[in-house]
Design a protein around this motif. Structure first.
Motif, PDB file in Angstrom:
ATOM      1  N   VAL A  99     -35.070  46.857  41.419  1.00 48.16           N
ATOM      2  CA  VAL A  99     -35.499  45.512  41.369  1.00 48.16           C
ATOM      3  C   VAL A  99     -34.960  44.682  40.452  1.00 48.16           C
ATOM      4  O   VAL A  99     -34.342  43.718  40.315  1.00 48.16           O
ATOM      5  CB  VAL A  99     -37.037  45.352  41.538  1.00 48.16           C
ATOM      6  CG1 VAL A  99     -37.543  43.852  41.482  1.00 48.16           C
ATOM      7  CG2 VAL A  99     -37.505  46.148  42.837  1.00 48.16           C
ATOM      8  N   TYR A 100     -34.958  45.295  39.134  1.00 44.82           N
ATOM      9  CA  TYR A 100     -34.288  44.671  37.921  1.00 44.82           C
ATOM     10  C   TYR A 100     -32.851  44.354  38.147  1.00 44.82           C
ATOM     11  O   TYR A 100     -32.371  43.363  37.956  1.00 44.82           O
ATOM     12  CB  TYR A 100     -34.874  45.490  36.840  1.00 44.82           C
ATOM     13  CG  TYR A 100     -34.236  44.738  35.418  1.00 44.82           C
ATOM     14  CD1 TYR A 100     -34.506  43.711  34.919  1.00 44.82           C
ATOM     15  CD2 TYR A 100     -32.757  45.179  35.001  1.00 44.82           C
ATOM     16  CE1 TYR A 100     -33.941  43.045  33.538  1.00 44.82           C
ATOM     17  CE2 TYR A 100     -32.225  44.697  33.972  1.00 44.82           C
ATOM     18  CZ  TYR A 100     -32.484  43.677  33.239  1.00 44.82           C
ATOM     19  OH  TYR A 100     -31.995  43.087  32.332  1.00 44.82           O
ATOM     20  N   LYS A 101     -32.412  45.577  38.688  1.00 44.62           N
ATOM     21  CA  LYS A 101     -30.877  45.205  38.768  1.00 44.62           C
ATOM     22  C   LYS A 101     -30.135  44.371  39.926  1.00 44.62           C
ATOM     23  O   LYS A 101     -29.601  43.363  39.626  1.00 44.62           O
ATOM     24  CB  LYS A 101     -30.409  46.822  39.244  1.00 44.62           C
ATOM     25  CG  LYS A 101     -28.588  46.836  39.387  1.00 44.62           C
ATOM     26  CD  LYS A 101     -28.428  48.036  39.670  1.00 44.62           C
ATOM     27  CE  LYS A 101     -26.835  48.152  39.840  1.00 44.62           C
ATOM     28  NZ  LYS A 101     -26.380  49.395  40.328  1.00 44.62           N
ATOM     29  N   GLN A 102     -31.047  44.160  40.965  1.00 42.63           N
ATOM     30  CA  GLN A 102     -30.790  43.349  42.053  1.00 42.63           C
ATOM     31  C   GLN A 102     -31.151  41.788  41.676  1.00 42.63           C
ATOM     32  O   GLN A 102     -30.474  40.809  41.690  1.00 42.63           O
ATOM     33  CB  GLN A 102     -31.513  43.634  43.174  1.00 42.63           C
ATOM     34  CG  GLN A 102     -31.035  44.907  43.839  1.00 42.63           C
ATOM     35  CD  GLN A 102     -30.806  44.668  45.128  1.00 42.63           C
ATOM     36  OE1 GLN A 102     -30.346  43.606  46.044  1.00 42.63           O
ATOM     37  NE2 GLN A 102     -31.166  45.582  46.061  1.00 42.63           N
ATOM     38  N   LEU A 103     -32.168  41.519  40.764  1.00 38.23           N
ATOM     39  CA  LEU A 103     -32.532  40.429  40.471  1.00 38.23           C
ATOM     40  C   LEU A 103     -31.705  39.951  39.288  1.00 38.23           C
ATOM     41  O   LEU A 103     -31.210  38.721  39.206  1.00 38.23           O
ATOM     42  CB  LEU A 103     -34.025  40.282  39.762  1.00 38.23           C
ATOM     43  CG  LEU A 103     -35.206  40.592  40.679  1.00 38.23           C
ATOM     44  CD1 LEU A 103     -36.609  40.405  39.995  1.00 38.23           C
ATOM     45  CD2 LEU A 103     -35.049  39.482  41.901  1.00 38.23           C
ATOM     46  N   SER A 104     -31.393  40.687  38.444  1.00 36.09           N
ATOM     47  CA  SER A 104     -30.435  40.595  37.465  1.00 36.09           C
ATOM     48  C   SER A 104     -29.043  39.977  37.986  1.00 36.09           C
ATOM     49  O   SER A 104     -28.321  39.023  37.583  1.00 36.09           O
ATOM     50  CB  SER A 104     -30.056  41.594  36.610  1.00 36.09           C
ATOM     51  OG  SER A 104     -31.412  41.915  35.783  1.00 36.09           O
ATOM     52  N   ASP A 105     -28.778  40.500  39.224  1.00 32.47           N
ATOM     53  CA  ASP A 105     -27.277  40.453  39.512  1.00 32.47           C
ATOM     54  C   ASP A 105     -27.445  39.116  40.513  1.00 32.47           C
ATOM     55  O   ASP A 105     -26.611  38.286  40.548  1.00 32.47           O
ATOM     56  CB  ASP A 105     -27.013  41.437  40.915  1.00 32.47           C
ATOM     57  CG  ASP A 105     -25.591  40.962  41.392  1.00 32.47           C
ATOM     58  OD1 ASP A 105     -24.672  41.383  40.780  1.00 32.47           O
ATOM     59  OD2 ASP A 105     -25.432  40.802  42.714  1.00 32.47           O
ATOM     60  N   LEU A 106     -28.504  38.707  41.014  1.00 34.15           N
ATOM     61  CA  LEU A 106     -28.700  37.187  41.585  1.00 34.15           C
ATOM     62  C   LEU A 106     -28.681  36.058  40.624  1.00 34.15           C
ATOM     63  O   LEU A 106     -27.858  35.071  40.686  1.00 34.15           O
ATOM     64  CB  LEU A 106     -30.167  37.123  42.220  1.00 34.15           C
ATOM     65  CG  LEU A 106     -30.410  37.860  43.371  1.00 34.15           C
ATOM     66  CD1 LEU A 106     -31.797  37.610  43.950  1.00 34.15           C
ATOM     67  CD2 LEU A 106     -29.483  37.324  44.455  1.00 34.15           C
ATOM     68  N   LEU A 107     -29.062  36.601  39.189  1.00 33.75           N
ATOM     69  CA  LEU A 107     -29.041  35.587  38.104  1.00 33.75           C
ATOM     70  C   LEU A 107     -27.502  35.407  37.658  1.00 33.75           C
ATOM     71  O   LEU A 107     -27.053  34.447  37.336  1.00 33.75           O
ATOM     72  CB  LEU A 107     -30.043  35.861  36.975  1.00 33.75           C
ATOM     73  CG  LEU A 107     -31.611  35.748  37.250  1.00 33.75           C
ATOM     74  CD1 LEU A 107     -32.415  36.449  36.405  1.00 33.75           C
ATOM     75  CD2 LEU A 107     -32.006  34.390  37.507  1.00 33.75           C
ATOM     76  N   MET A 108     -27.142  36.641  37.420  1.00 31.18           N
ATOM     77  CA  MET A 108     -25.728  36.632  36.902  1.00 31.18           C
ATOM     78  C   MET A 108     -24.755  36.023  37.664  1.00 31.18           C
ATOM     79  O   MET A 108     -23.737  35.352  37.243  1.00 31.18           O
ATOM     80  CB  MET A 108     -25.449  38.342  36.329  1.00 31.18           C
ATOM     81  CG  MET A 108     -26.310  38.654  35.127  1.00 31.18           C
ATOM     82  SD  MET A 108     -26.087  40.530  35.036  1.00 31.18           S
ATOM     83  CE  MET A 108     -24.145  40.625  34.608  1.00 31.18           C
ATOM     84  N   SER A 109     -24.849  36.208  38.867  1.00 29.58           N
ATOM     85  CA  SER A 109     -23.808  35.869  39.799  1.00 29.58           C
ATOM     86  C   SER A 109     -24.135  34.290  40.347  1.00 29.58           C
ATOM     87  O   SER A 109     -23.370  33.640  41.018  1.00 29.58           O
ATOM     88  CB  SER A 109     -23.791  36.724  41.111  1.00 29.58           C
ATOM     89  OG  SER A 109     -23.584  37.849  40.911  1.00 29.58           O
ATOM     90  N   GLY A 110     -25.312  33.703  39.670  1.00 30.43           N
ATOM     91  CA  GLY A 110     -25.343  32.246  39.792  1.00 30.43           C
ATOM     92  C   GLY A 110     -25.852  32.031  41.393  1.00 30.43           C
ATOM     93  O   GLY A 110     -25.543  30.820  41.991  1.00 30.43           O
TER      94      GLY A 110
END
Length: 259
Positions: free
Chosen positions: A19-30
């Motif tokens: 979950v952390y990885k996917q949420l992080s990717d959403l944030l990092m990818s804008g």
């Protein structure tokens, strides 16, 4: 926002980390916007998991200041002031500049092929008649991190990822806005210069080309007026509530998305 269209349902046992990885990717990818409200329930439904691993991942993101929990218990993607944005940009120029210098010295043929593939994908998209903003954002991130991984400095990569968590939601505003930078393919030109320098193992040229890419995008974002003015932020600060205990799931029938 329908998260089910942006993320992949999770099936593995290490759910909190996933979950952390996917949420992080959403944030990092804008792919989420500054000021956008989220809820544990919506995230859990989008990922196909229970609320508990989402709560654990959200607490981690709160500690990293990638999300804020406001006094009214609303979970939100933070807004950024002009001075905060400029400070992070200065730090990025140094950290990402170090990464690309090291990458220029260490990149092998396989790494160059990966970077070349990411560049070609980005270039095809930005040259399209109607470029997809979500594709541009994702391909831009893919290209940059394909480069930074070649530095083979895992702690430096973690620092860069941490900065992208904070800046990602506003970082790709020019891609979203259909700016002249997109129409004139400015980013693709910078990326080509970066790739050429990496092929020549020219660390200084690679760093200069990267700085042009980062600073050009940053200058556009500041000039667009989408950041909070520092004096306004000082008068009405967006304060995060202390992340103590478990973040509560949103109560039913409430009009606002609550954490």
């Amino acid at each position: 926002m329908d998260l089910s269209k942006l993320v992949t349902p999770l099936t593995r046992q290490t759910l909190s980390g996933d979950v952390y990885k996917q949420l992080s990717d959403l944030l990092m990818s804008g792919r989420v916007m500054p000021g956008e409200q989220l809820s544990l329930r919506t995230i859990a439904e989008g990922l196909g998991v229970s609320v508990m691993p989402v709560r654990e991942a959200v607490h981690r993101l709160l500690s990293e200041k990638a999300l804020v929990l406001l006094p009214n218990r609303v979970l939100r993607v933070p807004r950024m002031t002009v001075s905060q944005f400029r400070e992070i940009t200065d730090i990025r120029l140094n950290l990402e500049g170090l990464a690309i210098e090291r990458a220029a010295a260490l990149v092998d043929e396989r790494g160059l092929q990966e970077i070349q593939g990411a560049h070609e994908g980005f270039s095809r998209e930005i040259l399209a008649k109607k470029p997809s903003e979500s594709a541009l954002i994702a391909l831009n991130k893919e290209l940059h991190f394909a480069i930074y991984r070649q530095a083979r400095m895992p702690m430096l990569l973690e620092m860069i990822e941490s900065l992208w968590l904070r800046i990602g939601p506003i970082l790709n505003y020019d891609f979203r806005s259909g700016s002249t930078r997109v129409k004139e393919h400015v980013s693709a030109t910078h990326h080509q210069k970066i790739l050429n320098a990496l092929k020549k193992r020219d660390a200084q040229a690679a760093r200069k080309a990267l700085a042009g890419d980062l600073q050009g995008a940053a200058d556009f974002i500041v000039s667009a007026g989408v950041l909070l003015a520092d004096d306004v932020a000082a008068e009405a600060p967006e304060r995060a509530a202390p992340a103590r205990g478990a973040v509560k799931s949103p109560a039913p029938k409430r009009p606002r998305a609550t954490a």
